[in-house]
Structures are given as C-alpha cells and as structure tokens.
Design an enzyme around this catalytic site. Structure first.
Site, PDB file in Angstrom:
ATOM      1  N   ASP A  84     -12.555 -27.304  82.794  1.00 30.53           N
ATOM      2  CA  ASP A  84     -12.422 -26.480  83.996  1.00 30.53           C
ATOM      3  C   ASP A  84     -11.557 -25.269  83.655  1.00 30.53           C
ATOM      4  O   ASP A  84     -10.447 -25.424  83.135  1.00 30.53           O
ATOM      5  CB  ASP A  84     -11.782 -27.299  85.121  1.00 30.53           C
ATOM      6  CG  ASP A  84     -11.815 -26.551  86.448  1.00 30.53           C
ATOM      7  OD1 ASP A  84     -12.901 -26.455  87.038  1.00 30.53           O
ATOM      8  OD2 ASP A  84     -10.750 -26.076  86.878  1.00 30.53           O
ATOM      9  N   ASN A  92     -12.494 -13.839  89.711  1.00 31.31           N
ATOM     10  CA  ASN A  92     -13.573 -13.528  90.652  1.00 31.31           C
ATOM     11  C   ASN A  92     -13.049 -12.733  91.844  1.00 31.31           C
ATOM     12  O   ASN A  92     -13.668 -11.768  92.295  1.00 31.31           O
ATOM     13  CB  ASN A  92     -14.226 -14.823  91.143  1.00 31.31           C
ATOM     14  CG  ASN A  92     -15.602 -15.042  90.543  1.00 31.31           C
ATOM     15  OD1 ASN A  92     -16.132 -14.194  89.834  1.00 31.31           O
ATOM     16  ND2 ASN A  92     -16.186 -16.183  90.819  1.00 31.31           N
ATOM     17  N   HIS A  97     -17.529 -10.695  91.345  1.00 34.93           N
ATOM     18  CA  HIS A  97     -18.445 -11.698  90.796  1.00 34.93           C
ATOM     19  C   HIS A  97     -19.233 -11.218  89.570  1.00 34.93           C
ATOM     20  O   HIS A  97     -19.490 -12.015  88.667  1.00 34.93           O
ATOM     21  CB  HIS A  97     -19.394 -12.189  91.887  1.00 34.93           C
ATOM     22  CG  HIS A  97     -18.710 -13.073  92.897  1.00 34.93           C
ATOM     23  ND1 HIS A  97     -18.479 -14.415  92.685  1.00 34.93           N
ATOM     24  CD2 HIS A  97     -18.185 -12.799  94.111  1.00 34.93           C
ATOM     25  CE1 HIS A  97     -17.848 -14.936  93.714  1.00 34.93           C
ATOM     26  NE2 HIS A  97     -17.653 -13.973  94.608  1.00 34.93           N
ATOM     27  N   ASP A 101     -19.374 -13.420  86.331  1.00 33.97           N
ATOM     28  CA  ASP A 101     -20.601 -13.922  85.701  1.00 33.97           C
ATOM     29  C   ASP A 101     -20.631 -13.601  84.206  1.00 33.97           C
ATOM     30  O   ASP A 101     -21.026 -14.440  83.382  1.00 33.97           O
ATOM     31  CB  ASP A 101     -21.833 -13.320  86.384  1.00 33.97           C
ATOM     32  CG  ASP A 101     -22.112 -13.957  87.734  1.00 33.97           C
ATOM     33  OD1 ASP A 101     -21.476 -14.979  88.066  1.00 33.97           O
ATOM     34  OD2 ASP A 101     -22.978 -13.426  88.467  1.00 33.97           O
ATOM     35  N   ASP A 127     -17.193 -22.938  87.541  1.00 31.97           N
ATOM     36  CA  ASP A 127     -16.513 -22.718  86.259  1.00 31.97           C
ATOM     37  C   ASP A 127     -16.276 -24.044  85.537  1.00 31.97           C
ATOM     38  O   ASP A 127     -15.308 -24.202  84.807  1.00 31.97           O
ATOM     39  CB  ASP A 127     -15.190 -21.982  86.475  1.00 31.97           C
ATOM     40  CG  ASP A 127     -14.224 -22.765  87.356  1.00 31.97           C
ATOM     41  OD1 ASP A 127     -14.682 -23.670  88.079  1.00 31.97           O
ATOM     42  OD2 ASP A 127     -13.017 -22.475  87.316  1.00 31.97           O
ATOM     43  N   ARG A 148      -9.857 -27.763  70.215  1.00 32.02           N
ATOM     44  CA  ARG A 148     -10.626 -26.589  69.772  1.00 32.02           C
ATOM     45  C   ARG A 148     -11.332 -25.924  70.946  1.00 32.02           C
ATOM     46  O   ARG A 148     -11.380 -24.697  71.045  1.00 32.02           O
ATOM     47  CB  ARG A 148     -11.648 -27.007  68.709  1.00 32.02           C
ATOM     48  CG  ARG A 148     -11.028 -27.443  67.391  1.00 32.02           C
ATOM     49  CD  ARG A 148     -12.096 -27.832  66.392  1.00 32.02           C
ATOM     50  NE  ARG A 148     -12.903 -26.676  66.026  1.00 32.02           N
ATOM     51  CZ  ARG A 148     -14.122 -26.754  65.487  1.00 32.02           C
ATOM     52  NH1 ARG A 148     -14.676 -27.948  65.290  1.00 32.02           N
ATOM     53  NH2 ARG A 148     -14.788 -25.671  65.172  1.00 32.02           N
TER      54      ARG A 148
END
Length: 212
Positions: A84, A92, A97, A101, A127, A148
């Site tokens: 997340d 955003n 947006h 994106d 996300d 990583r």
C-alpha cells in the site's frame, strides 16, 4: 465460418459458403477485423488492469488457486506481499488524478522490475498492489523481497517536473503456514499491512497470530 488473415496481416476475414437453389454456391467474405479487436480488448480487460497493464483481481484468483493447490511441497511455498502506497492520497489531492495515474504506472513498472518472471504482480485497485512470491519456503527470502519492493518505491519519482516521494508499507502472509486459501491469506496479509502502517512509512510486517 472459417477465418483468414489478409496478405498484409492487417485484416481478419470471415469466409462462409452459401449454397444456391440451382446447386451452385457463393463464397462470402466479411471483414471482421474491428469486431475481433473489440472482442480481444474485452477479453484482455477481463484479466488485466487497464491503467497499469498488470494482472487484475480476476487473474490473481485464477492463478493463485493453481499455486495454492500445489503448496504442500516446500519448493512450492508462497509468500503474499500486500503493498500500500504511504502518501498516494495526498499526491492525488494536491497534484490531481492525471499525475496520480502516471505515478501508478511508474510504481507498477518499478515493482515489475524487482520481481522474478515466475512471480506474479497484481493491481488490486486504488494504490494497492499484491506480489505473489513463489518457491519461497523461508521467512528470510520473503523479508528480502519485501525490503526490495519497499526500497524501490522509496526512491523519488519525477513527473512533469514534480519530485514525488511516497514510499510503501508491506504486509506479508505465507502459505502454507498462514493458510492455503487465497481469501484467508489476503485477509492475513491485510492484517499484517495494518500493523506495518502503524509502524510508520516504509515499514513491513509479517502476519502473526498476535495480530488477530
């Protein structure tokens, strides 16, 4: 109907034969290129995320169930990494947006560059991303990959002259020790993710019974 490809490879033709009353026949060629492309696009969207091109939830469940059916052997053990983004909503809200994106596309590209071809990466929406690490019986190997994945997203992004710092939290559940059902494993990875987010940005956490 039979199908033929035009000599230039650009068009798809449906070929059918109609019998006539007098015993003869007529061959009818119908250009179905656009119809075929539309069908292929529908089939693609059913299994892939339109924005990032990654596998979607439907393909995730299709593939994870096949993986989990063989997870009783140590070489087939699986780790599920639920990722997340830490500050995506703020990006955003402040940059809009379209920038968000493009950021998600770059996130997808970075995560894809970290995993092996045998592993699977999915965008679950918003996300949230899921990486399924296969052939991973050991806790340490899962931790290394999670570091990583998190590390590559800690590096700054640049979009339209904006430097964007987000980072990511990762929750991990492992099969078969945490379960062999996809929904159960996702729920446990989500519990681990919640614990990771409480630790602050960029943290990772494994599921444990103490999280219940």
């Amino acid at each position: 109907d039979q199908f033929q490809i035009s000599p230039d490879g650009e068009r798809t033709l449906a070929v059918s034969r109609r019998m006539m009353i007098d015993g003869g026949s007529v061959i009818i060629l119908e250009d179905i290129t656009e119809r075929k492309r539309a069908q292929e696009r529908i089939e693609h969207l059913a299994r892939f995320d339109e924005l990032t091109g990654l596998a979607n939830r439907a393909q995730f469940h299709e593939r994870i169930n096949a993986m989990l059916s063989a997870v009783h052997k140590p070489e087939n053990h699986v780790a599920i990494h639920l990722i997340d983004l830490d500050r995506f909503k703020a990006i955003n809200d402040t940059l809009g947006h379209p920038i968000g994106d493009r950021l998600l596309k770059q996130v997808a590209a970075r995560l894809s560059a970290v995993i092996r071809p045998v592993d699977m990466i999915t965008r679950f929406g918003g996300d949230e991303f899921v990486v399924v690490q296969t052939g991973m019986p050991r806790h340490e190997g899962a931790k290394l990959l999670a570091q990583r994945l998190s590390g590559t997203l800690n590096e700054p992004f640049e979009i339209d002259g904006h430097r964007i710092d987000i980072g990511a939290s990762v929750g991990i559940a492992m099969a078969p020790q945490d379960g062999t059902d996809a929904d159960e494993l996702l729920k446990k990875a989500d519990m681990a993710l919640y614990a990771a987010k409480k630790l602050g940005g960029g943290a990772l956490s494994f599921f444990s019974e103490g999280l219940r």
